[in-house]
Design a protein around this motif. Structure first.
Motif, PDB file in Angstrom:
ATOM      1  N   ASN A 198     -25.500   1.277 -58.538  1.00 51.95           N
ATOM      2  CA  ASN A 198     -24.862   0.010 -58.170  1.00 51.95           C
ATOM      3  C   ASN A 198     -25.854  -1.107 -58.486  1.00 51.95           C
ATOM      4  O   ASN A 198     -26.832  -1.293 -57.762  1.00 51.95           O
ATOM      5  CB  ASN A 198     -24.504   0.012 -56.683  1.00 51.95           C
ATOM      6  CG  ASN A 198     -23.678  -1.199 -56.296  1.00 51.95           C
ATOM      7  OD1 ASN A 198     -23.776  -2.252 -56.921  1.00 51.95           O
ATOM      8  ND2 ASN A 198     -22.869  -1.069 -55.261  1.00 51.95           N
ATOM      9  N   VAL A 219     -23.996  -5.537 -64.673  1.00 55.73           N
ATOM     10  CA  VAL A 219     -23.148  -4.341 -64.747  1.00 55.73           C
ATOM     11  C   VAL A 219     -23.176  -3.768 -66.163  1.00 55.73           C
ATOM     12  O   VAL A 219     -23.315  -2.552 -66.366  1.00 55.73           O
ATOM     13  CB  VAL A 219     -21.707  -4.680 -64.313  1.00 55.73           C
ATOM     14  CG1 VAL A 219     -20.756  -3.530 -64.640  1.00 55.73           C
ATOM     15  CG2 VAL A 219     -21.662  -4.993 -62.822  1.00 55.73           C
ATOM     16  N   VAL A 234     -19.330  -1.007 -58.248  1.00 51.69           N
ATOM     17  CA  VAL A 234     -19.296  -2.339 -57.659  1.00 51.69           C
ATOM     18  C   VAL A 234     -18.766  -2.180 -56.238  1.00 51.69           C
ATOM     19  O   VAL A 234     -17.817  -1.418 -56.006  1.00 51.69           O
ATOM     20  CB  VAL A 234     -18.400  -3.301 -58.467  1.00 51.69           C
ATOM     21  CG1 VAL A 234     -18.241  -4.633 -57.739  1.00 51.69           C
ATOM     22  CG2 VAL A 234     -18.988  -3.538 -59.853  1.00 51.69           C
TER      23      VAL A 234
END
Length: 298
Positions: A198, A219, A234
């Protein structure tokens, strides 16, 4: 002047499962146009997961809380709040295990483990083993930016019986995240047991806020930097549906921390789970619910 190969050459390499070099990833991460890195990360996601986006519904279990049966929709219990001691942590995990059934229990951070070890005079490995024996399935936060040397930490977690490790970022600002994320591929090559990454901060800084631009870039870097890690996550509750939906087109493929409580006073179509599924479908992807062991359940 850019030293990157053409987009077509980069795309061919990513689609073949090749990891781009650190220099290439750093240049992509600092380019003003984020569409290039986004398209490459989306190609990497498609190669690994096709159109599937998984999500996990969780229920909180607060430290000191009396055992309460979680909602049927929950597939993981999350220990929340700070345990003042290892004994309290063990009691909390035991209470959660009493009502969890076959659900996984996740909780605590590596900082908690280190604190329990210091307070009790035990090794971190002994602390982890006792938590594992009490019923803990996963350490919730192992932050890349606050754990100094990750290799001995991962060694200790694996030796204590924890698999499917979850790596996170605690509070690193956008400018520092790329360097952190570039470290992860080597760790996965060595240990092979990192299941999720993450890349967005768990602690939001009100005086140093990130932007959606920075977040989706992180990301994309995570997906390209660590093609051997199965899932880029996420946090649905922390970052919300709008950023989560865009992140799915920049390489993310798993939505974490989806509330299991699905109250819908305004009708089923406005239920939280229906909103989540609509957002995934609107991004051209296919929603699939999973459990805390990373197995698809629906």
């Amino acid at each position: 002047m850019s030293t990157l190969p053409t987009f077509d050459l980069l795309s061919e390499r990513v689609s073949a499962g090749e990891r781009l070099s650190d220099a290439e990833l750093t240049e992509l991460a600092t380019a003003p146009d984020i569409l290039l890195i986004g398209m490459l990360a989306d190609s990497a996601r498609q190669r690994l997961r096709g159109s599937t986006v998984t999500y996990l519904r969780v229920a909180p279990h607060a430290v000191g809380q009396d055992p309460v049966a979680p909602p049927d929709a929950a597939h993981e219990l999350r220990v929340s709040g700070e345990a003042a001691s290892l004994d309290i942590a063990l009691a909390t995990v035991g209470q959660a295990r009493h009502v969890a059934g076959d659900r996984t229990i996740a909780g605590f951070s590596w900082a908690d483990v280190a604190r329990f070890a210091q307070d009790t005079g035990k090794t971190a490995g002994a602390v982890l083993s006792s938590l594992r024996d009490a019923g803990l399935d996963a350490v919730l936060q192992v932050p890349l930016d606050t754990v100094g040397d990750l290799e001995p930490v991962l060694d200790t977690l694996v030796t204590a019986g924890f698999r499917g490790l979850r790596l996170t970022v605690e509070r690193a600002p956008a400018a520092e995240r790329t360097a952190l994320l570039l470290r992860v591929a080597a760790l996965q090559d060595r240990y092979g047991c990192i299941q999720t990454l993450n890349p967005l901060p768990a602690s939001l800084q009100p005086f140093r806020p990130t932007t959606g631009y920075d977040d989706v870039r992180a990301v994309a870097v995570a997906r390209l930097a660590a093609p051997s890690i199965p899932m880029i996550q996420v946090d649905w509750m922390r970052y919300g549906p709008k950023l989560a939906q865009v992140a799915l087109t920049f390489g993310a493929d798993d939505l974490d921390s989806v509330p299991a409580d699905d109250d819908a006073p305004d009708g089923r179509r406005r239920a939280p789970i229906e909103e989540l599924r609509r957002n995934i479908v609107a991004a051209g992807l296919t929603p699939a619910e999973r459990d805390g062991r990373f197995k698809t359940v629906a």
